[in-house]
Design an enzyme around this catalytic site. Structure first.
Site, PDB file in Angstrom:
ATOM      1  N   HIS A  98      -7.438  11.790 -10.760  1.00 49.72           N
ATOM      2  CA  HIS A  98      -8.436  12.183  -9.372  1.00 49.72           C
ATOM      3  C   HIS A  98      -9.761  11.353  -9.352  1.00 49.72           C
ATOM      4  O   HIS A  98     -10.299  10.909  -8.429  1.00 49.72           O
ATOM      5  CB  HIS A  98      -8.656  13.606  -9.172  1.00 49.72           C
ATOM      6  CG  HIS A  98      -7.242  14.229  -8.715  1.00 49.72           C
ATOM      7  ND1 HIS A  98      -6.479  13.850  -7.849  1.00 49.72           N
ATOM      8  CD2 HIS A  98      -6.830  15.331  -9.436  1.00 49.72           C
ATOM      9  CE1 HIS A  98      -5.210  14.568  -7.869  1.00 49.72           C
ATOM     10  NE2 HIS A  98      -5.518  15.429  -8.668  1.00 49.72           N
ATOM     11  N   ASP A 151      -1.985   9.216  -2.294  1.00 48.29           N
ATOM     12  CA  ASP A 151      -1.154   9.710  -3.440  1.00 48.29           C
ATOM     13  C   ASP A 151      -0.920   8.908  -4.710  1.00 48.29           C
ATOM     14  O   ASP A 151      -0.960   7.682  -4.750  1.00 48.29           O
ATOM     15  CB  ASP A 151       0.424  10.042  -2.817  1.00 48.29           C
ATOM     16  CG  ASP A 151       1.149  11.075  -3.379  1.00 48.29           C
ATOM     17  OD1 ASP A 151       0.552  11.812  -4.215  1.00 48.29           O
ATOM     18  OD2 ASP A 151       2.198  11.245  -2.853  1.00 48.29           O
ATOM     19  N   GLY A 152      -0.432   9.827  -5.664  1.00 44.04           N
ATOM     20  CA  GLY A 152      -0.106   8.869  -6.871  1.00 44.04           C
ATOM     21  C   GLY A 152      -1.187   9.138  -7.976  1.00 44.04           C
ATOM     22  O   GLY A 152      -0.932   8.652  -9.153  1.00 44.04           O
ATOM     23  N   GLU A 184       1.675   3.620  13.275  1.00 44.83           N
ATOM     24  CA  GLU A 184       2.512   2.646  12.427  1.00 44.83           C
ATOM     25  C   GLU A 184       2.260   3.285  10.898  1.00 44.83           C
ATOM     26  O   GLU A 184       1.211   3.834  10.769  1.00 44.83           O
ATOM     27  CB  GLU A 184       2.067   1.245  12.642  1.00 44.83           C
ATOM     28  CG  GLU A 184       2.126   0.757  13.991  1.00 44.83           C
ATOM     29  CD  GLU A 184       3.636   0.689  14.323  1.00 44.83           C
ATOM     30  OE1 GLU A 184       4.513   0.311  13.679  1.00 44.83           O
ATOM     31  OE2 GLU A 184       3.851   0.754  15.662  1.00 44.83           O
ATOM     32  N   LEU A 190     -18.938   2.521   9.962  1.00 46.64           N
ATOM     33  CA  LEU A 190     -17.593   3.395   9.685  1.00 46.64           C
ATOM     34  C   LEU A 190     -17.701   5.001   9.859  1.00 46.64           C
ATOM     35  O   LEU A 190     -18.505   5.181   9.090  1.00 46.64           O
ATOM     36  CB  LEU A 190     -17.079   2.880   8.349  1.00 46.64           C
ATOM     37  CG  LEU A 190     -15.824   3.433   7.845  1.00 46.64           C
ATOM     38  CD1 LEU A 190     -14.537   2.754   8.428  1.00 46.64           C
ATOM     39  CD2 LEU A 190     -15.730   3.431   6.257  1.00 46.64           C
ATOM     40  N   GLY A 203      -1.800  11.752  -9.970  1.00 46.77           N
ATOM     41  CA  GLY A 203      -1.435  12.411 -11.076  1.00 46.77           C
ATOM     42  C   GLY A 203      -0.572  11.318 -11.939  1.00 46.77           C
ATOM     43  O   GLY A 203      -0.685  11.358 -13.253  1.00 46.77           O
ATOM     44  N   ARG A 204       0.214  10.776 -11.142  1.00 48.38           N
ATOM     45  CA  ARG A 204       1.225   9.939 -12.111  1.00 48.38           C
ATOM     46  C   ARG A 204       0.427   8.708 -12.685  1.00 48.38           C
ATOM     47  O   ARG A 204       0.675   8.400 -13.808  1.00 48.38           O
ATOM     48  CB  ARG A 204       2.290   9.455 -11.233  1.00 48.38           C
ATOM     49  CG  ARG A 204       3.367  10.394 -11.025  1.00 48.38           C
ATOM     50  CD  ARG A 204       4.084  10.179  -9.588  1.00 48.38           C
ATOM     51  NE  ARG A 204       3.568  10.476  -8.433  1.00 48.38           N
ATOM     52  CZ  ARG A 204       3.964   9.884  -7.120  1.00 48.38           C
ATOM     53  NH1 ARG A 204       4.998   9.142  -7.180  1.00 48.38           N
ATOM     54  NH2 ARG A 204       3.279  10.235  -6.129  1.00 48.38           N
TER      55      ARG A 204
HETATM   56  C1  FPP Z   1      -2.610  13.411  -4.381  1.00 50.72           C
HETATM   57  O1  FPP Z   1      -2.136  12.493  -5.688  1.00 50.72           O
HETATM   58  C2  FPP Z   1      -4.059  13.174  -4.389  1.00 50.72           C
HETATM   59  C3  FPP Z   1      -4.733  14.170  -4.017  1.00 50.72           C
HETATM   60  C4  FPP Z   1      -4.220  15.796  -3.788  1.00 50.72           C
HETATM   61  C5  FPP Z   1      -6.247  14.362  -4.176  1.00 50.72           C
HETATM   62  C6  FPP Z   1      -7.005  12.907  -3.592  1.00 50.72           C
HETATM   63  C7  FPP Z   1      -8.308  13.147  -3.906  1.00 50.72           C
HETATM   64  C8  FPP Z   1      -8.908  12.230  -4.246  1.00 50.72           C
HETATM   65  C9  FPP Z   1      -8.571  10.794  -4.553  1.00 50.72           C
HETATM   66  C10 FPP Z   1     -10.343  12.241  -4.568  1.00 50.72           C
HETATM   67  C11 FPP Z   1     -11.201  11.843  -3.394  1.00 50.72           C
HETATM   68  C12 FPP Z   1     -11.943  13.236  -2.954  1.00 50.72           C
HETATM   69  C13 FPP Z   1     -12.778  13.358  -1.895  1.00 50.72           C
HETATM   70  C14 FPP Z   1     -13.403  14.951  -1.763  1.00 50.72           C
HETATM   71  C15 FPP Z   1     -13.776  12.324  -1.435  1.00 50.72           C
HETATM   72  P1  FPP Z   1      -1.346  13.632  -6.503  1.00 50.72           P
HETATM   73  O2  FPP Z   1      -2.313  14.416  -7.541  1.00 50.72           O
HETATM   74  O3  FPP Z   1      -0.345  14.508  -5.739  1.00 50.72           O
HETATM   75  O4  FPP Z   1      -0.517  12.495  -7.382  1.00 50.72           O
HETATM   76  P2  FPP Z   1       0.976  12.643  -8.018  1.00 50.72           P
HETATM   77  O5  FPP Z   1       2.036  12.846  -6.927  1.00 50.72           O
HETATM   78  O6  FPP Z   1       1.119  11.545  -8.783  1.00 50.72           O
HETATM   79  O7  FPP Z   1       1.029  13.986  -8.908  1.00 50.72           O
END
Ligand code: FPP
Length: 242
Positions: free
Chosen positions: A39, A22-23, A205, A133, A25-26
């Protein structure tokens, strides 16, 4: 269900780590960049974390790449995430294969366009003998959807109510045959499970960090593993020190 009950209260290295990345976007917004740049940076980071997990001796890594709820994001972002999945397969598959990574998918592939679905299935086939893995990519995945899907299949298979056990339900999940995650990591400071591995995570955990996913590096992963080592996993029993 594999709760790890047969393991010690303290485990040295988790067998299975799951990550809510997560994160992104920010991370992008704080640099004045579009969300998709976050992303992309998150995808770069994923490559580093996969390598670190393999080095640390982790056998299973499950990543939350796209949830069943993510279809509700702006079209451009949804299309961008689908393109990232395609690009990862096109550009990274050989390297993942060379690293001994076995690619698997959890979620509903039927939500993807036939060409992308085919590409994912071919990538799974290509890496199926790798054992260093196991990388489970949760894409078009939702924990509740997974349980609903399992119930539907149990009924279709004519399983009688009294035959249904923890272990049998586990076998009907997308993760059939995969041990439950020992450790679930969520980056970016959010303190929620967000419909991720809700059955499998019953005794996991959790490790939360304020770091945005693109910045979650090998050192942070080591810290999470160190904290995991300190945790006492009781599985509903009493402490060994009492
Ligand atoms: C959440 O951050 C992230 C996602 C919804 C997408 C995660 C995807 C990747 C890291 C790409 C890897 C992908 C593949 C197919 C291997 P957010 O956009 O919700 O961030 P925010 O909360 O800061 O807006």
């Amino acid at each position: 269900m594999n709760t790890g009950m047969d393991k010690d209260f303290h485990s040295a290295v988790p067998t299975h780590i799951a990550i809510i990345m997560d994160g992104n976007g920010r991370w992008a917004l704080s640099r004045g960049l579009p969300r998709l740049a976050g992303h992309r940076a998150g995808t770069e980071n994923l490559r580093r974390v996969i390598e670190a997990c393999a080095e640390f001796g982790i056998k299973y890594l499950t990543i939350y790449a796209f949830s069943t709820e993510n279809w509700g994001r702006p079209l451009e972002e949804v299309q961008g995430l689908l393109r990232i999945l395609e690009d990862v397969i096109d550009r990274e598959l050989q390297e993942l294969h060379d690293q001994g990574v076995q690619l698997r998918h959890i979620g509903r592939l039927d939500g993807l366009k036939p060409a992308l679905r085919k590409k994912v299935l071919e990538a799974i086939e290509f890496t199926k003998h790798n054992t260093r893995l196991i990388l489970n990519v949760a894409f078009n995945y939702g924990g509740r959807d997974e349980i609903v899907c399992a119930i539907q299949r149990l009924i279709k298979d004519g399983v009688a109510a009294e035959e249904i056990t923890d272990a049998l339900v586990s076998q009907y999940l997308f993760t059939a045959g995969v041990p439950d995650p020992d450790l679930i990591i969520r980056t970016s400071g959010e303190l929620r499970g967000s419909n991720f591995l809700i059955w499998q995570g019953a005794y996991s955990e959790w490790y939360f960090t304020p770091t945005y996913w693109p910045d979650f590096d090998k050192e942070e992963l080591s810290r999470a593993l160190e904290e995991f080592r300190q945790r006492e996993r009781r599985y509903g029993r009493v402490s060994q020190s009492l």
